[in-house]
Scaffold this active site. Structure first.
Site, short mmCIF file in Angstrom:
data_model
loop_
_atom_site.label_atom_id
_atom_site.label_comp_id
_atom_site.label_asym_id
_atom_site.label_seq_id
_atom_site.Cartn_x
_atom_site.Cartn_y
_atom_site.Cartn_z
N TRP A 29 0.80 -1.24 0.00
CA TRP A 29 0.00 0.00 0.00
C TRP A 29 0.83 1.28 0.00
CZ3 TRP A 29 -5.09 1.69 0.06
CH2 TRP A 29 -5.30 2.99 0.51
N MET A 30 0.35 2.31 -0.73
CA MET A 30 0.85 3.67 -0.52
C MET A 30 -0.28 4.68 -0.65
SD MET A 30 2.95 4.85 -3.92
CE MET A 30 2.60 6.58 -3.98
N ASN A 31 -0.16 5.80 0.10
CA ASN A 31 -1.06 6.93 -0.15
C ASN A 31 -0.25 8.22 -0.29
OD1 ASN A 31 -1.56 5.97 2.82
ND2 ASN A 31 -2.22 8.07 2.97
N ASP A 32 -0.41 9.18 0.58
CA ASP A 32 0.09 10.55 0.31
C ASP A 32 1.58 10.66 -0.05
OD1 ASP A 32 -2.30 10.74 1.66
OD2 ASP A 32 -1.54 11.99 3.27
N PHE A 91 2.54 9.44 10.25
CA PHE A 91 1.63 10.03 9.27
C PHE A 91 2.36 11.10 8.44
CE2 PHE A 91 -2.94 9.05 10.92
CZ PHE A 91 -2.67 7.70 10.84
N SER A 92 1.58 11.73 7.56
CA SER A 92 2.18 12.62 6.54
C SER A 92 2.96 13.79 7.12
CB SER A 92 1.10 13.13 5.61
OG SER A 92 0.68 12.08 4.78
N GLU A 205 -6.68 18.48 5.77
CA GLU A 205 -5.50 17.63 5.74
C GLU A 205 -4.46 18.23 4.78
OE1 GLU A 205 -7.02 13.22 6.74
OE2 GLU A 205 -7.34 13.76 4.66
N TRP A 280 -9.66 7.86 -1.12
CA TRP A 280 -10.05 7.04 0.03
C TRP A 280 -11.29 6.21 -0.27
CZ3 TRP A 280 -6.61 5.78 3.23
CH2 TRP A 280 -5.61 6.66 3.61
C1 FRU Z 1 -4.44 12.13 3.90
C2 FRU Z 1 -4.18 11.46 5.25
C3 FRU Z 1 -3.38 12.38 6.15
C4 FRU Z 1 -2.70 11.42 7.08
C5 FRU Z 1 -2.41 10.26 6.17
C6 FRU Z 1 -2.46 8.92 6.86
O1 FRU Z 1 -4.72 11.23 2.87
O2 FRU Z 1 -5.41 11.10 5.85
O3 FRU Z 1 -4.15 13.36 6.82
O4 FRU Z 1 -1.52 11.96 7.64
O5 FRU Z 1 -3.37 10.30 5.13
O6 FRU Z 1 -2.01 7.89 6.04
#
Ligand code: FRU
Length: 482
Positions: A29-32, A91-92, A205, A280
């Site tokens: 997985w990856m997000n921000d 977190f980010s 965010e 999301w």
């Molecule tokens: C944004 C977020 C940030 C948080 C991170 C957690 O997509 O919800 O606010 O730091 O992702 O993975």
């Protein structure tokens, strides 16, 4: 604590949706995007990463570097959630150059009854291995009271002081808090920098503030604002009061798969932004292949003469072009269409088009650009351009049609018509994404797509009015994963 997990250790099962020219994790997985920085001759990117599954979990920071912003190499994971203050996730956050040391500032997350988010820092001697500050957390509690909604610090140096902004929430309104420090360790709260007017989401965010020319631009990812939005606000940051006053605002992207964007400045002084190319809420078909999430291509931000930000593909991406071709569509009369088949078998390509709507006496124009796949189910991406000469605008819609995998998506935006009723687009199609840049970057639409076949036929159809296709160029694009 010693770790030896590498983000490239377990490589994802090969599948047809692995991207060709976008950054993505080796697996899982990856997000921000986090910690984007140009540092000592390299572009660095970090990212929210769960290295144990293709689903969100305790966040680590993945890490990669690039010489040119195009070809990336994976590096070992930079941050692990291994301290009492970040045990449920790093977190980010962002990266800064602190007197030659690459320094990360991020949110430590603790779940459960004592849910607390705090701001923490880590620094590196070699740009690869990071040591967390002994003083962590450097900002322990949210002065606003909401201990859970206090995340995503972005830091910059101004007038000899470090400035940190962080997302927060109060009484159902997203807001941004400002702190200042001399040493990145001891921070003083300077108040609320900006706040939602009540319609802009209940938690802001990933805030980001920067200056272009005489203007300041603030970027935010508001939670629970209708639509899938990542917005910009152009205005003025007043150093004395610590407040940001908005003059105008808009969306960074009008697609479904663009969120948590972060910007940085490179050695050429360019302001570059990268977003998480997913969301999301959307369906994520790649999870069954062992991975999820990617970044958009890097986009350079410029300000138009009217002060609106323009988003343009990083010019260095042009080195990926090969097997170019120019089609001569010429005039497309009303109710006529022109078809072009891609001659190559690859599904990764770039298209530029510029056309003018002729017979200027007509009040309207309606033009379709349709990308059709070779699968039996008639998969199609239909882009519609509706010109309204009274308002001098073109409404653009992107519809993902007959897709058997992934969500049905419709995205809409509006652009000003160009001189002589001209319009231009630049389209980037990868194995599971499409990015459409309109009118020199006035608007962008980004969507993840999951075709069964390959989108390799293009239909141009003029429904209302005559169109003169001035340019129609295609390039097959090379893979960045070699
Ligand atoms: C944004 C977020 C940030 C948080 C991170 C957690 O997509 O919800 O606010 O730091 O992702 O993975």
């Amino acid at each position: 604590m010693m770790h030896n997990l590498s983000s490239e250790q377990s490589s994802s099962l090969v599948d047809r949706y692995r991207l060709s020219f976008h950054f993505m994790p080796a697996a899982n997985w990856m997000n921000d995007p986090n910690g984007l920085i140009y540092f000592k001759g390299y572009y660095h990117l970090f990212y929210q990463h769960h290295p144990f599954s293709p689903y969100w979990g305790a966040m680590h920071w993945g890490h990669a570097i690039s010489k040119d912003g195009v070809y990336w190499s994976h590096l070992p994971i930079a941050l692990y959630p291994d301290e009492s203050y970040d045990c449920d996730g790093c977190f980010s956050g962002c990266a800064v150059d602190n007197q030659g040391k690459l320094t990360l500032i991020y949110t430590g997350n603790i779940n459960g009854e004592d849910n607390i988010q705090s701001q923490c820092a880590a620094q590196s001697e070699d740009g690869i291995h990071f040591e967390k500050y002994k003083q962590n957390p450097v900002i322990g509690f949210n002065p606003d009271g909401d201990l859970y909604n206090f995340r995503d610090p972005k830091v910059w140096m101004q007038d000899g002081l470090w400035h940190l902004i962080v997302g927060s929430s109060k009484e159902g309104r997203g807001r941004i808090l400002l702190f200042r420090s001399e040493d990145l360790c001891s921070w003083h709260y300077s108040g609320v920098m900006a706040e939602s007017d009540g319609d802009e989401g209940d938690m802001w965010e990933c805030p980001d503030l920067f200056q272009i020319g005489d203007h300041h631009v603030l970027i935010l990812s508001p939670m629970n604002m209708p639509g899938h939005r990542n917005i910009w606000k152009r205005g003025r940051f007043h150093t004395a009061t610590g407040q940001f006053l908005t003059e105008e605002w808009g969306d960074l992207d009008y697609g479904h798969d663009f969120y948590a964007a972060q910007s940085f400045q490179d050695d050429q002084g360019r302001r570059i932004v990268i977003g998480w190319m997913d969301s999301w809420t959307g369906d994520k078909p790649t999870q069954q292949h062992g991975w999820s999430g990617a970044f958009t291509i890097p986009r350079v931000i410029e300000l138009a003469p009217d002060g609106k930000p323009l988003f343009k593909p990083l010019p260095e991406l042009q080195q990926l072009r090969q097997a170019g071709r120019r089609d001569e569509a010429g005039l497309i009369a009303e109710q006529m269409s022109v078809t072009a088949d891609l001659t190559w078998t690859e599904e990764c390509f770039e298209v530029h088009m510029q056309w003018v709507w002729t017979n200027s006496s007509l009040p309207t124009g309606l033009f379709h650009v349709r990308l059709v796949s070779d699968a039996d189910c008639q998969e199609e991406i239909c882009m519609t351009f509706a010109l309204d000469r009274k308002t001098m605008h073109v409404v653009v819609a992107m519809d993902i049609l007959h897709a058997e995998i992934g969500d049905h998506k419709t995205s809409i935006c509006k652009c000003a018509i160009g001189p002589e009723w001209s319009f231009d687009l630049q389209l980037f199609v990868d194995r599971s994404s499409i990015e459409l840049f309109l009118q020199g970057g006035e608007a962008v639409i980004t969507n993840r797509i999951y075709p069964l076949g390959r989108y390799n036929r293009m239909l141009l159809q003029s429904v209302d009015g005559e169109v003169d296709m001035v340019h129609w160029d295609w390039w097959k694009l090379k893979d960045i994963w070699i």
